[in-house]
Design a protein around this motif. Structure first.
Motif, PDB file in Angstrom:
ATOM      1  N   SER A 197       0.827  -1.210   0.000  1.00 13.93           N
ATOM      2  CA  SER A 197       0.000   0.000   0.000  1.00 13.93           C
ATOM      3  C   SER A 197       0.861   1.260   0.000  1.00 13.93           C
ATOM      4  O   SER A 197       0.472   2.279  -0.564  1.00 13.93           O
ATOM      5  CB  SER A 197      -0.971   0.001   1.173  1.00 13.93           C
ATOM      6  N   MET A 198       2.042   1.173   0.593  1.00  5.52           N
ATOM      7  CA  MET A 198       2.937   2.330   0.605  1.00  5.52           C
ATOM      8  C   MET A 198       3.402   2.675  -0.803  1.00  5.52           C
ATOM      9  O   MET A 198       3.404   3.847  -1.186  1.00  5.52           O
ATOM     10  CB  MET A 198       4.145   2.071   1.509  1.00  5.52           C
ATOM     11  N   ILE A 199       3.780   1.660  -1.580  1.00  5.00           N
ATOM     12  CA  ILE A 199       4.250   1.980  -2.938  1.00  5.00           C
ATOM     13  C   ILE A 199       3.080   2.356  -3.848  1.00  5.00           C
ATOM     14  O   ILE A 199       3.243   3.156  -4.753  1.00  5.00           O
ATOM     15  CB  ILE A 199       5.140   0.869  -3.539  1.00  5.00           C
ATOM     16  N   ALA A 200       1.896   1.816  -3.595  1.00  2.51           N
ATOM     17  CA  ALA A 200       0.718   2.234  -4.357  1.00  2.51           C
ATOM     18  C   ALA A 200       0.398   3.697  -4.059  1.00  2.51           C
ATOM     19  O   ALA A 200       0.052   4.460  -4.970  1.00  2.51           O
ATOM     20  CB  ALA A 200      -0.475   1.339  -4.032  1.00  2.51           C
ATOM     21  N   VAL A 251       0.862  -2.724  -8.696  1.00  2.28           N
ATOM     22  CA  VAL A 251       1.581  -3.176  -7.505  1.00  2.28           C
ATOM     23  C   VAL A 251       1.202  -4.629  -7.233  1.00  2.28           C
ATOM     24  O   VAL A 251       0.035  -4.980  -7.169  1.00  2.28           O
ATOM     25  CB  VAL A 251       1.255  -2.294  -6.287  1.00  2.28           C
ATOM     26  N   GLU A 252       2.207  -5.466  -7.125  1.00  2.00           N
ATOM     27  CA  GLU A 252       2.002  -6.890  -6.866  1.00  2.00           C
ATOM     28  C   GLU A 252       3.029  -7.362  -5.849  1.00  2.00           C
ATOM     29  O   GLU A 252       4.038  -6.704  -5.619  1.00  2.00           O
ATOM     30  CB  GLU A 252       2.185  -7.703  -8.154  1.00  2.00           C
ATOM     31  N   TYR A 253       2.760  -8.507  -5.236  1.00  7.53           N
ATOM     32  CA  TYR A 253       3.744  -9.102  -4.343  1.00  7.53           C
ATOM     33  C   TYR A 253       3.673 -10.614  -4.458  1.00  7.53           C
ATOM     34  O   TYR A 253       2.669 -11.175  -4.872  1.00  7.53           O
ATOM     35  CB  TYR A 253       3.556  -8.655  -2.897  1.00  7.53           C
ATOM     36  N   GLU A 254       4.776 -11.238  -4.129  1.00  7.31           N
ATOM     37  CA  GLU A 254       4.860 -12.703  -4.135  1.00  7.31           C
ATOM     38  C   GLU A 254       5.578 -13.140  -2.868  1.00  7.31           C
ATOM     39  O   GLU A 254       6.694 -12.703  -2.597  1.00  7.31           O
ATOM     40  CB  GLU A 254       5.635 -13.192  -5.361  1.00  7.31           C
ATOM     41  N   ASN A 255       4.905 -13.955  -2.065  1.00  5.76           N
ATOM     42  CA  ASN A 255       5.536 -14.495  -0.868  1.00  5.76           C
ATOM     43  C   ASN A 255       6.412 -15.676  -1.241  1.00  5.76           C
ATOM     44  O   ASN A 255       6.006 -16.540  -2.012  1.00  5.76           O
ATOM     45  CB  ASN A 255       4.481 -14.955   0.144  1.00  5.76           C
ATOM     46  N   LEU A 256       7.595 -15.712  -0.680  1.00  6.01           N
ATOM     47  CA  LEU A 256       8.535 -16.804  -0.909  1.00  6.01           C
ATOM     48  C   LEU A 256       8.795 -17.520   0.406  1.00  6.01           C
ATOM     49  O   LEU A 256       8.744 -16.904   1.469  1.00  6.01           O
ATOM     50  CB  LEU A 256       9.852 -16.264  -1.465  1.00  6.01           C
ATOM     51  N   VAL A 257       9.100 -18.776   0.346  1.00 11.42           N
ATOM     52  CA  VAL A 257       9.457 -19.575   1.507  1.00 11.42           C
ATOM     53  C   VAL A 257       8.417 -19.401   2.619  1.00 11.42           C
ATOM     54  O   VAL A 257       8.740 -19.126   3.761  1.00 11.42           O
ATOM     55  CB  VAL A 257      10.872 -19.241   2.030  1.00 11.42           C
ATOM     56  N   GLY A 258       7.162 -19.512   2.247  1.00 13.73           N
ATOM     57  CA  GLY A 258       6.105 -19.426   3.236  1.00 13.73           C
ATOM     58  C   GLY A 258       5.963 -18.068   3.898  1.00 13.73           C
ATOM     59  O   GLY A 258       5.477 -17.967   5.010  1.00 13.73           O
ATOM     60  N   GLY A 259       6.407 -17.021   3.229  1.00 15.67           N
ATOM     61  CA  GLY A 259       6.276 -15.684   3.795  1.00 15.67           C
ATOM     62  C   GLY A 259       7.518 -15.166   4.492  1.00 15.67           C
ATOM     63  O   GLY A 259       7.522 -14.059   5.011  1.00 15.67           O
ATOM     64  N   VAL A 260       8.592 -15.941   4.483  1.00 15.18           N
ATOM     65  CA  VAL A 260       9.843 -15.477   5.093  1.00 15.18           C
ATOM     66  C   VAL A 260      10.398 -14.290   4.308  1.00 15.18           C
ATOM     67  O   VAL A 260      10.957 -13.355   4.877  1.00 15.18           O
ATOM     68  CB  VAL A 260      10.878 -16.624   5.165  1.00 15.18           C
ATOM     69  N   ALA A 261      10.219 -14.326   3.003  1.00 15.41           N
ATOM     70  CA  ALA A 261      10.649 -13.224   2.148  1.00 15.41           C
ATOM     71  C   ALA A 261       9.509 -12.894   1.199  1.00 15.41           C
ATOM     72  O   ALA A 261       8.716 -13.759   0.844  1.00 15.41           O
ATOM     73  CB  ALA A 261      11.896 -13.618   1.358  1.00 15.41           C
ATOM     74  N   THR A 262       9.428 -11.646   0.797  1.00 15.37           N
ATOM     75  CA  THR A 262       8.386 -11.204  -0.123  1.00 15.37           C
ATOM     76  C   THR A 262       9.011 -10.308  -1.176  1.00 15.37           C
ATOM     77  O   THR A 262       9.829  -9.455  -0.860  1.00 15.37           O
ATOM     78  CB  THR A 262       7.288 -10.416   0.624  1.00 15.37           C
ATOM     79  N   ILE A 263       8.612 -10.531  -2.427  1.00 12.67           N
ATOM     80  CA  ILE A 263       9.052  -9.682  -3.522  1.00 12.67           C
ATOM     81  C   ILE A 263       7.891  -8.765  -3.875  1.00 12.67           C
ATOM     82  O   ILE A 263       6.791  -9.228  -4.170  1.00 12.67           O
ATOM     83  CB  ILE A 263       9.465 -10.492  -4.756  1.00 12.67           C
ATOM     84  N   HIS A 264       8.115  -7.455  -3.804  1.00 10.63           N
ATOM     85  CA  HIS A 264       7.120  -6.471  -4.210  1.00 10.63           C
ATOM     86  C   HIS A 264       7.566  -5.870  -5.539  1.00 10.63           C
ATOM     87  O   HIS A 264       8.763  -5.671  -5.759  1.00 10.63           O
ATOM     88  CB  HIS A 264       7.012  -5.339  -3.186  1.00 10.63           C
TER      89      HIS A 264
END
Length: 76
Positions: free
Chosen positions: A50-53, A60-73
């Motif tokens: 929401s901050m970048i939007a 604006v999209e995001y993808e959770n990696l490793v069960g949410g340990v890391a996220t790519i926005h």
């Protein structure tokens, strides 16, 4: 190891990671960079989209990696 053992191990890992993320990373940020707030906000990535939007990024999209340990926005 059965599924229950794996689930407990996974749960323990994420509990430890959450503790590390919200308790240790901001303190290290304050000690190393002198800026706790920037490192606190890094671990609060749910707000980041929401901050970048709000900063006029589109798609604006995001993808959770490793069960949410890391996220790519991403955003354009």
């Amino acid at each position: 190891m059965d599924d229950a053992d794996f689930s407990m191990s996974k749960l323990a890992f994420f509990s430890m990671y959450d503790y590390y993320s919200f308790s240790v990373i901001p303190v290290l940020g304050e000690l190393v960079a002198g800026d706790r707030d920037c490192y606190q906000y890094l671990v609060e990535s749910e707000v980041f989209g929401s901050m970048i939007a709000n900063a006029w990024f589109q798609k604006v999209e995001y993808e959770n990696l490793v069960g949410g340990v890391a996220t790519i926005h991403s955003g354009f």
